[in-house]
Write an enzyme that holds these catalytic residues in place. Sequence first.
Site, mmCIF file in Angstrom:
data_model
loop_
_atom_site.group_PDB
_atom_site.id
_atom_site.type_symbol
_atom_site.label_atom_id
_atom_site.label_comp_id
_atom_site.label_asym_id
_atom_site.label_seq_id
_atom_site.Cartn_x
_atom_site.Cartn_y
_atom_site.Cartn_z
ATOM 1 N N GLU A 1 -2.760 7.478 -5.196
ATOM 2 C CA GLU A 1 -1.915 8.084 -4.169
ATOM 3 C C GLU A 1 -1.697 9.569 -4.456
ATOM 4 O O GLU A 1 -1.378 9.945 -5.587
ATOM 5 C CB GLU A 1 -0.562 7.366 -4.131
ATOM 6 C CG GLU A 1 0.408 7.935 -3.107
ATOM 7 C CD GLU A 1 1.803 7.321 -3.221
ATOM 8 O OE1 GLU A 1 2.531 7.331 -2.220
ATOM 9 O OE2 GLU A 1 2.156 6.831 -4.321
ATOM 10 N N LYS B 1 0.547 6.295 5.794
ATOM 11 C CA LYS B 1 1.547 5.339 5.311
ATOM 12 C C LYS B 1 2.599 5.077 6.379
ATOM 13 O O LYS B 1 3.146 6.003 6.978
ATOM 14 C CB LYS B 1 2.206 5.887 4.039
ATOM 15 C CG LYS B 1 3.156 4.919 3.364
ATOM 16 C CD LYS B 1 3.666 5.515 2.057
ATOM 17 C CE LYS B 1 4.558 4.532 1.294
ATOM 18 N NZ LYS B 1 5.029 5.106 0.014
ATOM 19 N N CYS C 1 1.420 2.474 -2.007
ATOM 20 C CA CYS C 1 2.550 2.380 -2.934
ATOM 21 C C CYS C 1 3.597 1.367 -2.503
ATOM 22 O O CYS C 1 3.364 0.166 -2.504
ATOM 23 C CB CYS C 1 3.163 3.771 -3.139
ATOM 24 S SG CYS C 1 4.244 3.887 -4.587
#
Length: 511
Positions: A264, A330, A382
């Site tokens: 990430e 995301k 994440c």
Amino acid sequence: MTNIFNHRLMRPLAAAFVGALTTLAFAPYQIWPLAILSPCLLLLLLHGQSAKRSAWIGYAWGLGQFGFGISWVHVSIDTFGGMPKIASLFLMALLVGYLAIYSALFAWSLNRFFPTSNRSKLLLAAPVLWLICDWLRGWVMTGFPWLWLGYSQIDSPLANFAPLGGVELLTLVVLLCAGSLALAWQKKSVLLLVIPAVLFAVGYGLNAAQWVTPQPQRTTKVALIQGNIDQALKWLPSQRWPTIMKYTDLTRENWDADIVIWPEAAIPAFEFEIPAFLRNLDSAARMNHSALLTGILNQDDNKRYFNSILALGETPNGDYHYDLAQRFHKHHLLPFGEFVPFESILRPLAPFFNLPMSSFSEGDYVQPNIMANGHALAPALCYEIIFNEQVRANVTDETDFLLTLSNDAWFGRSIGPLQHMEIARMRALELGKPLIRSTNNGLTAVTDYQGRITAQLPQFETGVLRAEMVPTRGQTPYHTLGSWPLYLWTLFGLVAALVIQRRTPSQSASA
């Protein structure tokens, strides 16, 4: 329970201790029977108590569980929040105090609506109410579904229930076992132990079920680059190119892999700032018949920021060009870390609310799989790997692997990253898909379709994880149906428990 628990403070104190012990059921300790024993002891502590006193006992249990279980959050607040120690501890106390509300709600509602201790209360109402409170905790204010009890069972025989109904079904089964043990203690009946025995026997039996089919003929070579970049240095302008070149140098030796994966935000720059570098990286990947996936930050024409994944090399997108529509963005952002709730009020209060990269916008809930070298990967960046229904919604019939990129360097040498890996393993088991997890400083690992870690790198070391991944075809029952069967069961169980409770003579609760 002995008479000592009649003192007003003893039960809450005991509940706090029992709640704290629950954390030992999860990674890295993984003493999974404690996840059954802890709610069992909580149910015994709630026996005969009024709804009001039950709420305080449940609240104390929650303080113990989250005070110990998510203590790792304080590492990021204290290290990167720019606040005095007393202020960071106060903020942590607020978070723990908020999360404990849900165990208090469970305890209050259990003894408020089910005052009579019987089979319907402990075997129907308690598991259903626990699940409802967990769902609420995973939804209110964007949700924080961390430390659901089902996660602790990833290495227990009960884990085999996960492909049937996900971590929620595992949590329900855990509470059913706990309720059976509590009832067996109260009724002094050994026969009630048959219930957990049967559940564990079924769990063993389900190990033989083959929900998906591995495809060894499509085995894929992957190389995961763990840069081990110090979080305190990562975003310094002077460290941008040393960081980028570190990843580039590690990659150069691994172009023989089908897919190379960086973690990430591995590139500490916005994509539009480094187009020449990305074109060269794309060309190198194509020259070596490889694909490269990396976390990167983006900004659109409306000045909105996105935490994204970029695919280079052997992809259907052709030569590299800047097109945000062809990126994964995301969706589920981390509160305070990636966005600030009630921003206009909170940002002026403390430096903590101005953490770097705390103003992101969310991508769509469902996005296309990332295509890399002929393989389809369902991504989760994440924090969002903890949202099982979102991950499920993004897995298609063509998905080969689950992909999660992370950067747990925010949490230092705490238990947080280890719990995070445990959660990611559950996604693989639920959906029957091998999982690839690339991180900055660990845990970088891959699992098979049953959530078993097959290779990993040590934490806090620079390295490259080489692994061969076998994709699967087919769907688990959970992938097909999701949580709907459990929603129906909770409705039926709650109604049935209420009907049985009304037909049972009530027992007086202590004041």
